[in-house]
Design a protein around this motif. Structure first.
Motif, short mmCIF file in Angstrom:
data_model
loop_
_atom_site.label_atom_id
_atom_site.label_comp_id
_atom_site.label_asym_id
_atom_site.label_seq_id
_atom_site.Cartn_x
_atom_site.Cartn_y
_atom_site.Cartn_z
N ARG A 184 0.88 -1.16 0.09
CA ARG A 184 -0.03 -0.02 0.00
C ARG A 184 0.83 1.25 -0.08
NH1 ARG A 184 -4.91 -1.35 -2.05
NH2 ARG A 184 -5.80 -3.15 -0.72
N GLY A 185 1.87 1.21 -0.72
CA GLY A 185 2.90 2.28 -1.00
C GLY A 185 3.64 2.74 0.20
N ARG A 186 3.92 1.81 1.08
CA ARG A 186 4.92 2.00 2.15
C ARG A 186 5.58 0.82 2.23
NH1 ARG A 186 2.00 1.14 6.69
NH2 ARG A 186 3.79 2.27 8.11
N PHE A 187 6.80 1.21 2.83
CA PHE A 187 7.91 0.12 3.20
C PHE A 187 7.82 -0.18 4.80
CE2 PHE A 187 9.45 1.96 -0.69
CZ PHE A 187 9.73 0.97 -1.54
N VAL A 188 7.71 -1.41 4.93
CA VAL A 188 7.60 -1.89 6.35
C VAL A 188 8.31 -2.98 6.66
CG1 VAL A 188 5.28 -0.86 6.51
CG2 VAL A 188 5.41 -3.41 5.86
N PRO A 189 8.54 -3.54 7.95
CA PRO A 189 9.55 -4.54 8.16
C PRO A 189 8.38 -5.83 7.82
CG PRO A 189 9.41 -3.08 10.18
CD PRO A 189 8.43 -2.52 9.13
N MET A 190 8.95 -7.01 7.69
CA MET A 190 8.07 -8.15 7.10
C MET A 190 7.07 -8.47 8.13
SD MET A 190 8.47 -9.50 4.17
CE MET A 190 7.70 -11.04 4.49
N ASP A 191 7.21 -8.51 9.29
CA ASP A 191 6.13 -8.88 10.20
C ASP A 191 4.98 -7.95 10.10
OD1 ASP A 191 7.66 -10.78 11.11
OD2 ASP A 191 8.26 -10.13 12.83
N ASP A 192 5.29 -6.70 9.50
CA ASP A 192 4.07 -5.66 9.22
C ASP A 192 3.50 -5.77 7.89
OD1 ASP A 192 4.39 -5.12 12.16
OD2 ASP A 192 5.94 -3.21 11.49
N ALA A 193 3.52 -6.67 7.34
CA ALA A 193 3.26 -6.77 5.95
C ALA A 193 1.80 -7.63 5.95
CB ALA A 193 4.18 -7.35 4.75
N VAL A 194 0.91 -6.94 6.15
CA VAL A 194 -0.32 -7.64 6.03
C VAL A 194 -1.57 -7.15 5.25
CG1 VAL A 194 0.15 -8.30 8.44
CG2 VAL A 194 -1.37 -6.23 7.95
N ILE A 195 -2.40 -8.04 4.73
CA ILE A 195 -3.46 -7.70 3.88
C ILE A 195 -4.94 -8.06 4.70
CG2 ILE A 195 -2.20 -7.99 1.77
CD1 ILE A 195 -3.98 -10.53 1.46
#
Length: 311
Positions: free
Chosen positions: A20-31
């Motif tokens: 969604r246009g943001r770079f985040v740590p892997m653990d925060d990558a959710v849908i």
């Protein structure tokens, strides 16, 4: 007092993702659980790897990803150049010199509540870089994988196009379950007509009388597969994409598998048959070594851009 310097850690030490246009740590990558990418497996994806700080055949992977999105009528907000930038940034943020890098385009959720029309959905891109993954562990590759021939047939090409990399893995997972139930490392699937297709995450090759063959159906057009065919052409080894009946597995001199996440991976057993001396075969190992040597070829390398020079 002892002067100790603690190792530097960052939020991206376990991997970096773009969502969604943001770079985040892997653990925060959710849908959301209502995303059609989750509820309907309505998603295409691709995986490219980074070896010693450089992508391998990045342009080829982006080409394939673009073709897959077009086939499934998926259009994310990011164009090709932006997707490439995202991949570079994910790897740079992670700090990894060897990485498994994925890109996926999901159908998304309908803009109109309750709509069942795919065109009402907002397609979106997800990408991430995580530490290197081997589909078949390195110790198993070293002794040669034991491959089970699954009783579950591959989903027909007319139903799910295997050249569009997708998350429809029901048949492949059934093959894995069978393989593990019988003490094998992984599986090969055949189609309803008894022709060899592929396995869970890899292409299949057989070698007979010095000739290298890979299936012409039920299979992803793998970039590693293409690299092996290129190597064969360069070295004067006869190779072809061809129909491979199930019986040819029983008659093969050597068998190996290929994938981005592992490269050229030798097999030593197929079903109840032991190949050669129960070790990886000589032509397989020749191709294995040549494949990794190709990673030093500037035609295939795209160095990861440092964060300091990225937009």
């Amino acid at each position: 007092m002892t002067d100790r310097t603690e190792p530097e850690t960052t939020p991206f030490a376990g991997g970096a993702a773009y969502i969604r246009g943001r770079f985040v740590p892997m653990d925060d990558a959710v849908i959301p659980v209502t995303d059609w990418g989750f509820t309907r497996s309505d998603v295409v994806y691709d995986v490219v790897h980074v070896h010693r700080g450089a992508f391998f055949r990045l342009a080829d992977h982006l080409d394939r990803f673009e073709r897959a999105m077009a086939r499934r009528r998926l259009v994310p907000a990011e164009n090709r150049a932006a997707i490439e930038d995202v991949l570079h940034r994910c790897v740079a943020l992670s700090g990894l010199s060897d990485a498994y890098v994925a890109m996926a385009c999901l159908r998304g959720r309908p803009r109109v509540a309750g709509s069942r029309r795919p065109e009402d959905c907002e397609n979106h891109l997800i990408a991430y870089a995580i530490p290197w993954i081997d589909v078949i562990p390195k110790d198993v590759q070293a002794r040669g994988a034991h491959l089970w021939i699954s009783g579950t047939p591959r989903v027909p090409d007319a139903s799910v196009d295997p050249t569009v990399k997708n998350y429809q893995w029901s048949d492949l997972t059934s093959g894995l379950l069978e393989a593990h139930d019988h003490g094998y490392d992984t599986a090969i699937l055949c189609d309803h007509d008894g022709f060899v297709t592929e396995g869970p995450g890899f292409n299949v090759f057989i070698i007979k009388d010095g000739r290298v063959l890979t299936p012409d159906r039920g299979s992803l057009e793998g970039i590693t597969r293409r690299t092996v065919l290129d190597i064969c052409a360069d070295r004067g080894i006869e190779a072809a994409i061809a129909p491979i009946p199930r019986a040819m597995l029983d008659d093969a001199d050597e068998v190996f598998t290929t994938t981005t996440a592992g490269g050229v991976m030798p097999a030593a057993r197929v079903g109840n048959r032991i190949l050669g001396n129960d070790r990886p075969g000589p032509i397989t190992m020749q191709l294995h070594d040549a494949y990794w040597q190709a990673h030093d070829d500037d035609r295939y390398r795209t160095p990861v851009r440092p964060l300091a020079v990225q937009p």
